[in-house]
Enzyme design. Structure first.
Site, PDB file in Angstrom:
ATOM      1  N   ASP A 196       0.861  -1.188   0.000  1.00  0.00           N
ATOM      2  CA  ASP A 196       0.000   0.000   0.000  1.00  0.00           C
ATOM      3  C   ASP A 196       0.900   1.242   0.000  1.00  0.00           C
ATOM      4  OD1 ASP A 196      -3.104   0.782   1.087  1.00  0.00           O
ATOM      5  OD2 ASP A 196      -1.499   2.255   1.447  1.00  0.00           O
ATOM      6  N   ASN A 202      -2.212  13.124  -3.653  1.00  0.00           N
ATOM      7  CA  ASN A 202      -3.335  13.679  -4.422  1.00  0.00           C
ATOM      8  C   ASN A 202      -3.606  15.126  -4.006  1.00  0.00           C
ATOM      9  OD1 ASN A 202      -4.146  11.688  -6.217  1.00  0.00           O
ATOM     10  ND2 ASN A 202      -5.376  10.621  -4.674  1.00  0.00           N
ATOM     11  N   HIS A 262      -4.728  15.038  -8.585  1.00  0.00           N
ATOM     12  CA  HIS A 262      -5.173  13.668  -8.866  1.00  0.00           C
ATOM     13  C   HIS A 262      -4.478  13.089 -10.100  1.00  0.00           C
ATOM     14  CE1 HIS A 262      -8.146  10.390  -9.271  1.00  0.00           C
ATOM     15  NE2 HIS A 262      -8.326  10.596  -7.975  1.00  0.00           N
ATOM     16  N   ASP A 293      -2.286   9.728 -10.339  1.00  0.00           N
ATOM     17  CA  ASP A 293      -2.399   8.609 -11.288  1.00  0.00           C
ATOM     18  C   ASP A 293      -1.028   8.249 -11.858  1.00  0.00           C
ATOM     19  OD1 ASP A 293      -5.070   8.485 -10.899  1.00  0.00           O
ATOM     20  OD2 ASP A 293      -5.665   9.346 -12.833  1.00  0.00           O
ATOM     21  N   GLU A 316      -4.782   2.367  -4.002  1.00  0.00           N
ATOM     22  CA  GLU A 316      -3.306   2.408  -4.010  1.00  0.00           C
ATOM     23  C   GLU A 316      -2.785   1.189  -3.275  1.00  0.00           C
ATOM     24  OE1 GLU A 316      -4.665   2.843  -0.911  1.00  0.00           O
ATOM     25  OE2 GLU A 316      -2.988   4.049  -0.132  1.00  0.00           O
TER      26      GLU A 316
HETATM   27  P1  GH3 Z   1      -1.804   5.238   4.339  1.00  0.00           P
HETATM   28  O1  GH3 Z   1      -0.342   5.539   4.411  1.00  0.00           O
HETATM   29  O2  GH3 Z   1      -2.336   4.928   5.730  1.00  0.00           O
HETATM   30  O3  GH3 Z   1      -2.117   4.197   3.398  1.00  0.00           O
HETATM   31  O4  GH3 Z   1      -2.509   6.563   3.901  1.00  0.00           O
HETATM   32  P2  GH3 Z   1      -3.115   6.880   2.494  1.00  0.00           P
HETATM   33  O5  GH3 Z   1      -3.321   8.336   2.384  1.00  0.00           O
HETATM   34  O6  GH3 Z   1      -2.305   6.253   1.456  1.00  0.00           O
HETATM   35  O7  GH3 Z   1      -4.476   6.093   2.547  1.00  0.00           O
HETATM   36  P3  GH3 Z   1      -5.947   6.548   2.392  1.00  0.00           P
HETATM   37  O8  GH3 Z   1      -6.738   5.272   2.353  1.00  0.00           O
HETATM   38  O9  GH3 Z   1      -6.319   7.550   3.448  1.00  0.00           O
HETATM   39  O10 GH3 Z   1      -6.015   7.268   1.002  1.00  0.00           O
HETATM   40  C1  GH3 Z   1      -5.926   6.605  -0.186  1.00  0.00           C
HETATM   41  C2  GH3 Z   1      -6.130   7.603  -1.281  1.00  0.00           C
HETATM   42  O11 GH3 Z   1      -5.965   7.023  -2.565  1.00  0.00           O
HETATM   43  C3  GH3 Z   1      -7.508   8.206  -1.263  1.00  0.00           C
HETATM   44  C4  GH3 Z   1      -7.959   8.203  -2.716  1.00  0.00           C
HETATM   45  O12 GH3 Z   1      -8.345   9.481  -3.130  1.00  0.00           O
HETATM   46  C5  GH3 Z   1      -6.714   7.816  -3.462  1.00  0.00           C
HETATM   47  N1  GH3 Z   1      -7.029   7.056  -4.646  1.00  0.00           N
HETATM   48  C6  GH3 Z   1      -7.686   5.901  -4.725  1.00  0.00           C
HETATM   49  N2  GH3 Z   1      -7.745   5.492  -6.017  1.00  0.00           N
HETATM   50  C7  GH3 Z   1      -7.096   6.435  -6.753  1.00  0.00           C
HETATM   51  C8  GH3 Z   1      -6.815   6.592  -8.141  1.00  0.00           C
HETATM   52  O13 GH3 Z   1      -7.180   5.764  -8.983  1.00  0.00           O
HETATM   53  N3  GH3 Z   1      -6.120   7.689  -8.536  1.00  0.00           N
HETATM   54  C9  GH3 Z   1      -5.681   8.619  -7.659  1.00  0.00           C
HETATM   55  N4  GH3 Z   1      -5.004   9.660  -8.092  1.00  0.00           N
HETATM   56  N5  GH3 Z   1      -5.958   8.509  -6.330  1.00  0.00           N
HETATM   57  C10 GH3 Z   1      -6.633   7.429  -5.900  1.00  0.00           C
HETATM   58 MG    MG Z   2      -2.063   4.145   1.465  1.00  0.00          MG
HETATM   59 MG    MG Z   3      -4.962   1.882   1.095  1.00  0.00          MG
END
Ligand code: GH3
Ligand code: MG
Ligand code: MG
Length: 291
Positions: free
Chosen positions: A168, A176, A181, A185, A211
């Protein structure tokens, strides 16, 4: 010129001409035939001579009236060349027809072949779309889960090993938020690329969430998988991800575990990998935890 009531002996009809004149009297308007009686083909053609007003001044005394058939005009043309030409034409028509049918069949075959090719291509494309994550080009969640289940069953059946690595990206939300965003990506694609580059041929990789990534490594022990996860973590950390205006590197946390005899389902191993990932996050991120 021939007539049934000929005055001049030269105008006496032969058999064919006589029959023709008789048929003209029954209403026929022209007759022809190819005569081969002399050995060589002769084209014979006869038209009736019909009594008109002007003819009666000379022919009235023979008993003719207007509209009667006075005789006919008979021509003979040597038809050797003509019949040869007809034969050639007939042969040519047959050749043309065979060639045309051949071309049509070839065209039909070509079109069918093209169509089958297209269908095959479309089928492959659909199959690819069905198993692929569009953003990263990795296997999608459904497919990697299916593969993991199969590998679990195979390992249980054969008494082999199976290790899972759950990765992860750390603090990805901030990426982001701070870089946008679209850049996020880009980061996802770069991380995916680094993971692909670090795998062995029999390792299976997929994107299972935003992610979050899963590697199923059949035949790997816990130590093998932890080593693999560590190498990937380092590769990702070392990678500079940039566009024209900004540059960034990210870290990942990984949870690693291996199949044990207590695992009744594939989900049980996955849950343990998730627990290990949770620990890695808890312990400060940017690390691999194996359990
Ligand atoms: P942690 O270290 O605890 O994993 O924190 P984190 O910020 O990585 O985890 P969190 O679950 O809070 O956030 C994940 C983010 O990933 C939130 C969401 O907007 C972003 N995300 C999910 N799918 C995509 C995608 O396809 N593209 C982009 N750019 N962002 C994405
Ligand atoms: Mg994460
Ligand atoms: Mg995650």
């Amino acid at each position: 010129m021939i007539s049934l009531k000929n005055l001049n002996p030269l105008n006496k009809p032969d058999d064919f001409e006589r029959k023709a004149l008789e048929r003209f009297e029954q209403g026929e308007r022209e007759l022809w035939q190819i005569d081969r009686s002399s050995g060589k083909p002769v084209f014979r053609y006869i038209l009736p001579l019909v009594i008109e007003e002007a003819c009666l001044s000379c022919h009235r005394q023979q008993g003719y009236k207007q509209g009667d058939i006075r005789g006919g005009v008979s021509v003979m043309i040597p038809a050797e060349g003509l019949t040869a030409q007809m034969r050639t034409n007939r042969n040519q028509i047959v050749i043309d027809a065979v060639v045309t049918i051949g071309i049509l069949l070839a065209l039909l075959y070509f079109l069918a072949w093209k169509l089958v090719g297209r269908l095959d291509e479309t089928q492959k494309r659909l199959k690819h779309i069905a198993v692929t994550d569009e953003l990263t080009g990795l296997k999608n969640r459904r497919h990697i889960m299916e593969q993991m289940n199969k590998e679990y069953q195979r390992a249980v059946r054969t008494g082999g090993t199976l290790s899972l690595i759950l990765l992860d990206i750390d603090n990805f939300k901030q990426v982001n938020d701070n870089y946008g965003h679209v850049f996020g990506d880009r980061v996802l694609r770069a991380v995916a690329q680094e993971m692909v580059g670090g795998l062995r041929s029999y390792d299976l990789l997929g994107r299972i969430g935003g992610e979050e990534f899963l590697i199923a490594s059949p035949g790997s022990t816990l130590d093998d998988a932890a080593g693999l996860a560590e190498r990937i973590r380092q590769k990702i950390k070392d990678r500079k991800i940039s566009d024209k205006i900004q540059e960034l590197s990210v870290t990942v946390s990984a949870g690693v575990t291996s199949l044990s005899e207590h695992d009744a389902t594939a989900d049980a191993i996955l849950q343990r990998a998730d627990d290990a990932l949770y620990l890695a996050k808890q312990q400060g991120r940017d690390r691999v935890v194996s359990v």
